[in-house]
Design a protein around this motif. Structure first.
Motif, PDB file in Angstrom:
ATOM      1  N   ALA A 106       8.678  25.316  28.596  1.00 15.80           N
ATOM      2  CA  ALA A 106       8.120  23.975  28.792  1.00 15.80           C
ATOM      3  C   ALA A 106       8.491  23.063  27.620  1.00 15.80           C
ATOM      4  N   ALA A 107       8.374  23.588  26.402  1.00 17.78           N
ATOM      5  CA  ALA A 107       8.718  22.788  25.222  1.00 17.78           C
ATOM      6  C   ALA A 107      10.201  22.459  25.190  1.00 17.78           C
ATOM      7  N   TYR A 110      11.003  19.780  27.772  1.00 16.64           N
ATOM      8  CA  TYR A 110      10.493  18.496  27.284  1.00 16.64           C
ATOM      9  C   TYR A 110      11.399  17.941  26.179  1.00 16.64           C
ATOM     10  N   ARG A 114      13.808  14.546  25.963  1.00 17.55           N
ATOM     11  CA  ARG A 114      13.604  13.479  24.977  1.00 17.55           C
ATOM     12  C   ARG A 114      14.809  13.277  24.059  1.00 17.55           C
ATOM     13  N   THR A 127      17.112  25.406  29.673  1.00 19.07           N
ATOM     14  CA  THR A 127      15.758  25.916  29.450  1.00 19.07           C
ATOM     15  C   THR A 127      15.652  27.373  29.887  1.00 19.07           C
TER      16      THR A 127
END
Length: 165
Positions: A106-107, A110, A114, A127
């Motif tokens: 998830a990190a 994200y 960004r 990921t």
């Protein structure tokens, strides 16, 4: 005695010494692929890991029953073996690593969103690769942490209780 027993001098534990142990990692693989597959498939990997944990606990209970024969306290020793194995495996093979890989993925998804202009499909595959790559690095620290946790809590309740190993 099979060939592997002759080399090591001890019986092979199929849940610890063979490819079967990789079934315990199914949920980490599922979490790594969460961004790419239906969530039902991820939950199916948890079912595989939970089946592995349960089978290992039952196996350790059967082995404890054989070891303790008809001696007094056999039922307690079998219960300790089953509970200790199940709790250890549930924490070390399913709950903590599943949560860890979920958060790593998830990190990373994200952060990639960004910090890059990569298409979503590339970010999702990246990921997944990050999650899969992280699995071997989290195993030993989680195993040791669960040992410490159980040694300082649940295992104190067992008078002469057996560890999962």
């Amino acid at each position: 005695m099979d060939h592997s027993e002759e080399k090591t001098g001890k019986a092979v534990d199929i849940y610890r010494d063979t490819w079967v142990r990789f079934l315990g990692y199914a949920n980490e693989v599922g979490e790594s692929f969460r961004a790419l597959v239906p969530v039902s498939l991820v939950w199916a990997t948890y079912a595989v890991s939970t089946a592995y944990v349960t089978a290992d606990a039952v196996d350790k209970g059967k082995k404890a029953a054989v070891t303790h024969g008809d001696h007094p306290g056999k039922t307690t020793r079998v219960a300790v073996a089953v509970v200790d194995t199940f709790v250890w495996q549930a924490l070390a093979s399913v709950i903590i690593p599943g949560f860890t890989i979920n958060r790593v993925c998830a990190a990373s998804l994200y952060l990639l969103g960004r910090t890059t202009k990569w298409p979503l499909s590339v970010r999702k595959w990246t990921t997944t690769a990050i999650g899969l790559t992280a699995i071997p690095f989290i195993i030993t620290p989680i195993d040791r942490s669960v040992d410490l946790l159980l040694d300082s809590s649940l295992r104190k309740l067992y008078e002469g209780g057996e560890k999962h190993k």
